[in-house]
Design a protein around this motif. Sequence first.
Motif, PDB file in Angstrom:
ATOM      1  N   SER A 126       0.852  -1.192   0.000  1.00  0.00           N
ATOM      2  CA  SER A 126       0.000   0.000   0.000  1.00  0.00           C
ATOM      3  C   SER A 126       0.882   1.233   0.000  1.00  0.00           C
ATOM      4  O   SER A 126       1.988   1.220   0.542  1.00  0.00           O
ATOM      5  CB  SER A 126      -0.903   0.027   1.240  1.00  0.00           C
ATOM      6  OG  SER A 126      -1.743  -1.092   1.295  1.00  0.00           O
ATOM      7  N   CYS A 127       0.364   2.297  -0.579  1.00  0.00           N
ATOM      8  CA  CYS A 127       1.089   3.571  -0.602  1.00  0.00           C
ATOM      9  C   CYS A 127       0.072   4.694  -0.473  1.00  0.00           C
ATOM     10  O   CYS A 127      -0.831   4.808  -1.300  1.00  0.00           O
ATOM     11  CB  CYS A 127       1.884   3.706  -1.890  1.00  0.00           C
ATOM     12  SG  CYS A 127       2.626   5.333  -2.137  1.00  0.00           S
ATOM     13  N   VAL A 128       0.252   5.501   0.560  1.00  0.00           N
ATOM     14  CA  VAL A 128      -0.661   6.608   0.816  1.00  0.00           C
ATOM     15  C   VAL A 128       0.045   7.927   0.551  1.00  0.00           C
ATOM     16  O   VAL A 128       1.152   8.157   1.062  1.00  0.00           O
ATOM     17  CB  VAL A 128      -1.168   6.581   2.268  1.00  0.00           C
ATOM     18  CG1 VAL A 128      -2.126   7.738   2.509  1.00  0.00           C
ATOM     19  CG2 VAL A 128      -1.845   5.261   2.572  1.00  0.00           C
ATOM     20  N   ALA A 129      -0.596   8.774  -0.221  1.00  0.00           N
ATOM     21  CA  ALA A 129      -0.096  10.127  -0.459  1.00  0.00           C
ATOM     22  C   ALA A 129      -0.754  11.067   0.535  1.00  0.00           C
ATOM     23  O   ALA A 129      -1.979  11.053   0.689  1.00  0.00           O
ATOM     24  CB  ALA A 129      -0.401  10.566  -1.882  1.00  0.00           C
ATOM     25  N   SER A 130       0.051  11.889   1.195  1.00  0.00           N
ATOM     26  CA  SER A 130      -0.494  12.811   2.190  1.00  0.00           C
ATOM     27  C   SER A 130       0.074  14.207   1.986  1.00  0.00           C
ATOM     28  O   SER A 130       1.122  14.382   1.373  1.00  0.00           O
ATOM     29  CB  SER A 130      -0.186  12.316   3.603  1.00  0.00           C
ATOM     30  OG  SER A 130       1.203  12.285   3.823  1.00  0.00           O
ATOM     31  N   GLY A 131      -0.635  15.196   2.542  1.00  0.00           N
ATOM     32  CA  GLY A 131      -0.209  16.583   2.397  1.00  0.00           C
ATOM     33  C   GLY A 131      -1.251  17.371   1.630  1.00  0.00           C
ATOM     34  O   GLY A 131      -2.348  16.896   1.360  1.00  0.00           O
ATOM     35  N   SER A 132      -0.882  18.570   1.251  1.00  0.00           N
ATOM     36  CA  SER A 132      -1.799  19.462   0.534  1.00  0.00           C
ATOM     37  C   SER A 132      -1.769  19.131  -0.958  1.00  0.00           C
ATOM     38  O   SER A 132      -1.039  19.739  -1.736  1.00  0.00           O
ATOM     39  CB  SER A 132      -1.408  20.916   0.782  1.00  0.00           C
ATOM     40  OG  SER A 132      -1.499  21.227   2.159  1.00  0.00           O
TER      41      SER A 132
ATOM     42  N   SER B 102      -4.072  -1.318  -8.164  1.00  0.00           N
ATOM     43  CA  SER B 102      -5.375  -0.673  -8.014  1.00  0.00           C
ATOM     44  C   SER B 102      -5.188   0.598  -7.189  1.00  0.00           C
ATOM     45  O   SER B 102      -4.120   0.812  -6.594  1.00  0.00           O
ATOM     46  CB  SER B 102      -6.379  -1.618  -7.341  1.00  0.00           C
ATOM     47  OG  SER B 102      -5.941  -1.971  -6.041  1.00  0.00           O
ATOM     48  N   ARG B 103      -6.216   1.429  -7.155  1.00  0.00           N
ATOM     49  CA  ARG B 103      -6.109   2.667  -6.381  1.00  0.00           C
ATOM     50  C   ARG B 103      -7.462   3.054  -5.829  1.00  0.00           C
ATOM     51  O   ARG B 103      -8.507   2.701  -6.379  1.00  0.00           O
ATOM     52  CB  ARG B 103      -5.510   3.804  -7.221  1.00  0.00           C
ATOM     53  CG  ARG B 103      -6.341   4.230  -8.397  1.00  0.00           C
ATOM     54  CD  ARG B 103      -5.567   5.179  -9.299  1.00  0.00           C
ATOM     55  NE  ARG B 103      -5.485   6.537  -8.758  1.00  0.00           N
ATOM     56  CZ  ARG B 103      -4.767   7.522  -9.310  1.00  0.00           C
ATOM     57  NH1 ARG B 103      -4.063   7.267 -10.398  1.00  0.00           N
ATOM     58  NH2 ARG B 103      -4.766   8.735  -8.779  1.00  0.00           N
ATOM     59  N   ASP B 104      -7.417   3.805  -4.750  1.00  0.00           N
ATOM     60  CA  ASP B 104      -8.605   4.393  -4.140  1.00  0.00           C
ATOM     61  C   ASP B 104      -8.392   5.892  -4.168  1.00  0.00           C
ATOM     62  O   ASP B 104      -7.633   6.435  -3.344  1.00  0.00           O
ATOM     63  CB  ASP B 104      -8.780   3.864  -2.713  1.00  0.00           C
ATOM     64  CG  ASP B 104     -10.058   4.349  -2.050  1.00  0.00           C
ATOM     65  OD1 ASP B 104     -10.554   5.425  -2.420  1.00  0.00           O
ATOM     66  OD2 ASP B 104     -10.561   3.641  -1.164  1.00  0.00           O
ATOM     67  N   ASN B 105      -9.011   6.567  -5.111  1.00  0.00           N
ATOM     68  CA  ASN B 105      -8.780   7.996  -5.277  1.00  0.00           C
ATOM     69  C   ASN B 105      -9.255   8.792  -4.063  1.00  0.00           C
ATOM     70  O   ASN B 105      -8.659   9.827  -3.727  1.00  0.00           O
ATOM     71  CB  ASN B 105      -9.467   8.501  -6.534  1.00  0.00           C
ATOM     72  CG  ASN B 105      -8.832   7.968  -7.803  1.00  0.00           C
ATOM     73  OD1 ASN B 105      -7.627   7.705  -7.838  1.00  0.00           O
ATOM     74  ND2 ASN B 105      -9.620   7.795  -8.841  1.00  0.00           N
ATOM     75  N   ALA B 106     -10.288   8.344  -3.407  1.00  0.00           N
ATOM     76  CA  ALA B 106     -10.797   9.052  -2.230  1.00  0.00           C
ATOM     77  C   ALA B 106      -9.795   9.021  -1.085  1.00  0.00           C
ATOM     78  O   ALA B 106      -9.782   9.913  -0.232  1.00  0.00           O
ATOM     79  CB  ALA B 106     -12.126   8.459  -1.795  1.00  0.00           C
ATOM     80  N   LYS B 107      -8.952   7.987  -1.065  1.00  0.00           N
ATOM     81  CA  LYS B 107      -7.971   7.839   0.012  1.00  0.00           C
ATOM     82  C   LYS B 107      -6.557   8.167  -0.447  1.00  0.00           C
ATOM     83  O   LYS B 107      -5.605   7.994   0.323  1.00  0.00           O
ATOM     84  CB  LYS B 107      -8.008   6.399   0.543  1.00  0.00           C
ATOM     85  CG  LYS B 107      -9.327   6.010   1.198  1.00  0.00           C
ATOM     86  CD  LYS B 107      -9.275   4.589   1.726  1.00  0.00           C
ATOM     87  CE  LYS B 107     -10.577   4.207   2.407  1.00  0.00           C
ATOM     88  NZ  LYS B 107     -10.546   2.812   2.920  1.00  0.00           N
ATOM     89  N   ASN B 108      -6.409   8.618  -1.691  1.00  0.00           N
ATOM     90  CA  ASN B 108      -5.073   8.923  -2.231  1.00  0.00           C
ATOM     91  C   ASN B 108      -4.116   7.744  -2.029  1.00  0.00           C
ATOM     92  O   ASN B 108      -2.954   7.920  -1.641  1.00  0.00           O
ATOM     93  CB  ASN B 108      -4.486  10.181  -1.566  1.00  0.00           C
ATOM     94  CG  ASN B 108      -5.150  11.458  -2.041  1.00  0.00           C
ATOM     95  OD1 ASN B 108      -5.872  11.466  -3.038  1.00  0.00           O
ATOM     96  ND2 ASN B 108      -4.925  12.530  -1.316  1.00  0.00           N
ATOM     97  N   THR B 109      -4.619   6.564  -2.307  1.00  0.00           N
ATOM     98  CA  THR B 109      -3.861   5.350  -2.034  1.00  0.00           C
ATOM     99  C   THR B 109      -3.781   4.468  -3.271  1.00  0.00           C
ATOM    100  O   THR B 109      -4.763   4.347  -4.014  1.00  0.00           O
ATOM    101  CB  THR B 109      -4.520   4.558  -0.887  1.00  0.00           C
ATOM    102  OG1 THR B 109      -4.569   5.380   0.289  1.00  0.00           O
ATOM    103  CG2 THR B 109      -3.739   3.290  -0.573  1.00  0.00           C
ATOM    104  N   VAL B 110      -2.611   3.871  -3.459  1.00  0.00           N
ATOM    105  CA  VAL B 110      -2.409   2.894  -4.522  1.00  0.00           C
ATOM    106  C   VAL B 110      -1.956   1.589  -3.879  1.00  0.00           C
ATOM    107  O   VAL B 110      -1.237   1.605  -2.872  1.00  0.00           O
ATOM    108  CB  VAL B 110      -1.397   3.392  -5.570  1.00  0.00           C
ATOM    109  CG1 VAL B 110      -0.016   3.615  -4.970  1.00  0.00           C
ATOM    110  CG2 VAL B 110      -1.316   2.447  -6.758  1.00  0.00           C
ATOM    111  N   TYR B 111      -2.414   0.488  -4.465  1.00  0.00           N
ATOM    112  CA  TYR B 111      -2.094  -0.838  -3.935  1.00  0.00           C
ATOM    113  C   TYR B 111      -1.394  -1.669  -5.002  1.00  0.00           C
ATOM    114  O   TYR B 111      -1.559  -1.450  -6.202  1.00  0.00           O
ATOM    115  CB  TYR B 111      -3.381  -1.561  -3.514  1.00  0.00           C
ATOM    116  CG  TYR B 111      -4.240  -0.800  -2.551  1.00  0.00           C
ATOM    117  CD1 TYR B 111      -5.323  -0.042  -3.008  1.00  0.00           C
ATOM    118  CD2 TYR B 111      -3.992  -0.841  -1.186  1.00  0.00           C
ATOM    119  CE1 TYR B 111      -6.126   0.664  -2.116  1.00  0.00           C
ATOM    120  CE2 TYR B 111      -4.795  -0.144  -0.294  1.00  0.00           C
ATOM    121  CZ  TYR B 111      -5.849   0.603  -0.767  1.00  0.00           C
ATOM    122  OH  TYR B 111      -6.634   1.302   0.120  1.00  0.00           O
ATOM    123  N   LEU B 112      -0.651  -2.656  -4.547  1.00  0.00           N
ATOM    124  CA  LEU B 112      -0.069  -3.642  -5.448  1.00  0.00           C
ATOM    125  C   LEU B 112      -0.274  -5.012  -4.810  1.00  0.00           C
ATOM    126  O   LEU B 112       0.362  -5.332  -3.803  1.00  0.00           O
ATOM    127  CB  LEU B 112       1.409  -3.384  -5.694  1.00  0.00           C
ATOM    128  CG  LEU B 112       2.056  -4.294  -6.730  1.00  0.00           C
ATOM    129  CD1 LEU B 112       1.495  -3.999  -8.139  1.00  0.00           C
ATOM    130  CD2 LEU B 112       3.577  -4.152  -6.734  1.00  0.00           C
TER     131      LEU B 112
END
Length: 123
Positions: free
Chosen positions: A21-27, A70-80
């Motif tokens: 999992s990879c979460v993008a955070s910040g503005s 795959s990705r969850d745009n609402a959570k700014n997250t990408v999965y592998l």
Amino acid sequence: QVQLVESGGGLVQAGGSLRLSCVASGSILSINTMGWYRRHPEKQRELVATITSGGSTNYADSVKGRFTISRDNAKNTVYLQMNSLKPEDTAVYYCNADLILFRSGYVRNDDTWGQGTQVTVSS
């Protein structure tokens, strides 16, 4: 401060599975393409898989049929999701994202990398 934080790496036996999992955070205004890359010891970083904001995917030939991005745009997250892992999949896996930011009065792109997560597949 924007950042990408990966998780989910570890040690697994050949034939096993892992999910990164990879979460993008910040503005962040939005995110274009997100992807996973990997670096084997003493080799250059290589593409594993990418996914656009619309869901179009691209895979390296070596992982087709075994890995799913795959990705969850609402959570700014990408999965592998990595299945049927092989010893040659052992590498440091890096998350990458084309972030759209608002900086100094302008909208700009920022190509951002995570710190990497180790995946080790034992034979």
